[in-house]
Design a protein around this motif. Structure first.
Motif, short mmCIF file in Angstrom:
data_model
loop_
_atom_site.label_atom_id
_atom_site.label_comp_id
_atom_site.label_asym_id
_atom_site.label_seq_id
_atom_site.Cartn_x
_atom_site.Cartn_y
_atom_site.Cartn_z
N ALA A 52 0.73 -1.27 -0.12
CA ALA A 52 0.00 -0.08 0.04
C ALA A 52 0.87 1.42 0.13
N LYS A 53 1.99 1.45 0.83
CA LYS A 53 2.98 2.37 1.05
C LYS A 53 3.52 2.51 -0.43
N TRP A 54 3.71 1.54 -1.23
CA TRP A 54 4.57 1.54 -2.39
C TRP A 54 3.61 2.21 -3.52
N GLU A 55 2.25 1.84 -3.36
CA GLU A 55 1.29 2.28 -4.43
C GLU A 55 1.07 3.70 -4.03
N LYS A 56 1.10 4.13 -2.88
CA LYS A 56 0.73 5.45 -2.33
C LYS A 56 1.93 6.39 -2.99
N ASP A 57 3.32 6.08 -2.81
CA ASP A 57 4.23 6.65 -3.18
C ASP A 57 4.21 6.66 -4.79
N MET A 58 3.97 5.73 -5.51
CA MET A 58 3.76 5.75 -6.95
C MET A 58 2.73 6.78 -7.17
N GLN A 59 1.63 6.78 -6.83
CA GLN A 59 0.65 7.79 -7.12
C GLN A 59 1.02 9.31 -6.98
N ASN A 60 1.94 9.37 -5.72
CA ASN A 60 2.35 10.76 -5.29
C ASN A 60 3.19 11.12 -6.41
N GLU A 61 4.10 10.32 -6.73
CA GLU A 61 4.96 10.55 -7.84
C GLU A 61 4.63 10.82 -9.14
N LEU A 62 3.21 10.20 -9.62
CA LEU A 62 2.62 10.29 -10.54
C LEU A 62 2.01 11.66 -10.56
N HIS A 63 1.49 12.16 -9.76
CA HIS A 63 0.63 13.44 -9.38
C HIS A 63 1.69 14.54 -9.69
N LEU A 64 2.97 14.37 -8.88
CA LEU A 64 4.07 15.35 -9.13
C LEU A 64 4.59 15.51 -10.71
N LEU A 65 4.63 14.16 -11.37
CA LEU A 65 4.85 14.24 -12.57
C LEU A 65 3.81 14.99 -13.76
N ASN A 66 2.54 14.73 -13.20
CA ASN A 66 1.59 15.46 -14.02
C ASN A 66 1.61 16.90 -13.57
N ASP A 67 1.85 17.38 -12.61
CA ASP A 67 1.96 18.82 -12.30
C ASP A 67 3.14 19.49 -13.06
N LEU A 68 4.22 18.42 -13.17
CA LEU A 68 5.52 18.93 -14.21
C LEU A 68 5.24 19.19 -15.65
N LYS A 69 4.39 18.25 -16.04
CA LYS A 69 3.88 18.36 -17.34
C LYS A 69 2.85 19.37 -17.67
N ARG A 70 2.15 19.67 -16.66
CA ARG A 70 1.21 20.75 -16.92
C ARG A 70 2.09 22.09 -16.94
N GLU A 71 2.99 22.10 -16.24
CA GLU A 71 3.82 23.42 -16.21
C GLU A 71 4.55 23.42 -17.43
N GLN A 72 4.88 22.27 -18.01
CA GLN A 72 5.60 22.54 -19.30
C GLN A 72 4.85 22.70 -20.34
N VAL A 73 3.66 22.18 -20.34
CA VAL A 73 2.55 22.75 -21.38
C VAL A 73 2.23 24.28 -21.40
N TYR A 74 2.04 24.58 -20.03
CA TYR A 74 1.67 25.99 -19.82
C TYR A 74 2.87 26.95 -20.33
N ASP A 75 4.11 26.60 -20.07
CA ASP A 75 5.26 27.51 -20.57
C ASP A 75 5.23 27.05 -22.22
N HIS A 76 4.81 26.20 -22.73
CA HIS A 76 4.97 26.04 -23.97
C HIS A 76 4.06 26.95 -24.59
N LYS A 77 2.83 26.87 -24.36
CA LYS A 77 1.70 27.96 -24.85
C LYS A 77 2.01 29.30 -24.53
#
Length: 509
Positions: A109-134
């Motif tokens: 469960a801890k591993w899955e939660k850490d993976m979800q947190n990492e995915l959320h951070l990665l999604n935030d990074l991608k959104r910032e990159q998309v925002y900067d690109h636009k």
């Protein structure tokens, strides 16, 4: 026969066998010719021996049966104990197995939660990159309906996360980890080290390589998180990602810019609105040094009476907490504030808080009562429900005795004053005040109750009197309104002529 008796019998038989030889069926007989008498005697002996042998065997059988029963009972007890021990051991093994499974489940469960947190951070990074690109590649307004941005706006997956992990933790060959021999580096070969503090301050001032984007009121402000953490406990006690959103209800974008500017260089000039905004923002961001500096400046501002009302009005619009702190200062310029339009537009709670102040600068409590009636008359149909509650803060026991006696027979004043004259509850307040004043020798003067105000004297007011004057105190509502109109026309210059009620140089009558 019990076990003890059988053992004793067995022991006695063994002793008898040791003394005489007992006949047994397997013992050989001597084949000799005997006489008839000897034969009879021998047969009798044989019969006796057989009977004795059978009795002996019976006694042995009884003893052996009891011993066997005892042995069987002991075997059953041993078996039962072994069964109980086996059950306990099985339960212990089952508990160990369950604990191992629970630990494995928690780790999963801890591993899955850490993976979800990492995915959320990665999604935030991608959104910032998309925002900067636009932002860097805007689409012309003529092509908004036909063109789209050429960038990947899909959500991140586990494969993207694995790629990111591979980039962060690259594979290193074992040969690269081997210890290499140390090389001697002489001090004269070392270059001159730069001043790290000055270099860091240069990065902060020029805003080179910011590490945090603070979004306030829709504006994205790029800052250094290290600088914010050094001066603000709000930033120091938190772990933020690359983007931080601050509530616009607590801090404005202009205030944040001023605070960031104050961190780098001193602020030489500031308006009252900016000062109140900085006070609120410094309290929210927990910047103790800036908060103390703002309050020192605010106290200097409040020393001059012509700026008290301005700062109070600004604090009402910006921050309620600061407005409550500045409220006592309004009592020093109470008549000027009561003559303003801002007073008639106040909320009931603020008016009640102002009328409760002990430092209201008035010459008589009648002025406080007329001020309350003036506010009620500002929007009488809607404020009628506040009339009785507002009269609770009026101190009738410090009013002149003659004014209280004739209050219910008055004919002047607006509809709010007529409603108060006819109210039963207000009459009770007046009667309680009369009861406190009836035995006082100076009851016609007033101002001698248990909770007096900050009594003043204005030479320009026709109904003001000093403390040595024995004239009966009385003022109508129209006289009070005329005085307020004169104060409004004269402005703050009239404040300089106001004297203390106890000054000896007052000549009124």
């Amino acid at each position: 026969m019990d076990l003890k008796h059988a053992k004793n019998a067995k022991k006695e038989l063994e002793q008898n066998d040791a003394k005489e030889i007992v006949w047994t069926p397997i013992r050989a007989l001597r084949e000799e010719w005997k006489t008839s008498i000897e034969t009879k005697n021998s047969r009798k002996d044989q019969h006796d021996r057989i009977v004795q042998f059978i009795s002996h065997q019976r006694e042995l059988g009884a003893g052996d049966s009891d011993a066997e029963d005892e042995q069987e009972q002991n075997v059953d007890e041993i078996n039962e104990q072994e069964r109980i021990n086996d059950e306990k051991e099985a339960q212990r093994q089952q508990l160990i197995a369950d604990g191992i499974k629970e630990q494995q489940r928690m780790r999963q469960a801890k591993w899955e939660k850490d993976m979800q947190n990492e995915l959320h951070l990665l999604n935030d990074l991608k959104r910032e990159q998309v925002y900067d690109h636009k932002l860097k590649n805007p689409i012309p307004i003529t092509e908004c309906h036909t063109s789209v941005h050429k960038c990947d706006e899909s959500l991140a997956t586990m494969s993207d996360l694995n790629k990111l992990v591979a980039q962060r933790v690259p594979k290193i060959m074992l040969d690269e980890l081997l210890t290499e021999p140390l090389l001697s580096w002489e001090s004269k070969m070392l270059p001159k080290k730069p001043d790290l503090v000055e270099a860091l301050c240069h990065l902060f001032r020029q805003n080179i390589g910011p590490t945090l984007a603070v979004v306030v009121e829709g504006k994205q402000l790029y800052c250094h998180s290290m600088l914010l953490g050094l001066t603000s406990a709000f930033f120091n006690d938190r772990n933020f990602s690359q983007v931080l959103y601050l509530p616009a209800s607590k801090i404005a974008s202009r205030s944040f810019v001023n605070i960031y500017r104050w961190m780098l260089e001193p602020i030489n000039s500031i308006t009252l609105t900016q000062l109140v905004e900085l006070m609120r923002a410094s309290q929210f961001l927990a910047i103790e040094e800036l908060s103390k500096q703002c309050w020192r400046l605010a106290h200097d501002v409040l020393k001059t009476t012509d700026r008290v009302l301005t700062m109070y009005i600004v604090s009402q619009r910006v921050c309620v907490n600061i407005e409550k702190i500045i409220t006592p200062y309004v009592g020093r310029v109470w008549m000027s504030y009561a003559a303003s339009r801002e007073f008639t537009n106040l909320e009931f709670s603020k008016v009640r808080r102002l009328l409760q102040l002990d430092n209201l600068s008035v010459n008589t409590e009648m002025e406080v009562l007329y001020t309350a009636i003036l506010w009620l008359d500002g929007d009488w149909p809607l404020r009628q429900r506040y009339a009785v509650d507002l009269m609770r803060v009026i101190r009738f026991d410090v009013m002149p005795f003659v004014f209280l006696i004739g209050f219910d027979r008055r004919k002047d004043g607006p509809p709010a004053m007529k409603y108060l004259r006819e109210s039963v509850k207000v009459r009770k307040f007046i009667f309680d005040g009369l009861a406190d004043l009836r035995l006082k020798p100076d009851r016609h003067v007033g101002g001698n109750g248990s909770c007096p105000r900050d009594w003043i004297y204005d030479p320009s007011c026709p109904y003001h009197h000093g403390h040595t004057c024995n004239t009966v105190r009385y003022a109508t509502f129209n006289e009070f309104i005329n005085y307020l109109q004169w104060v409004q026309r004269s402005g703050n210059l009239s404040v300089n002529r106001i004297k203390r009620y106890t000054d000896n140089d007052i000549v009124c009558c």
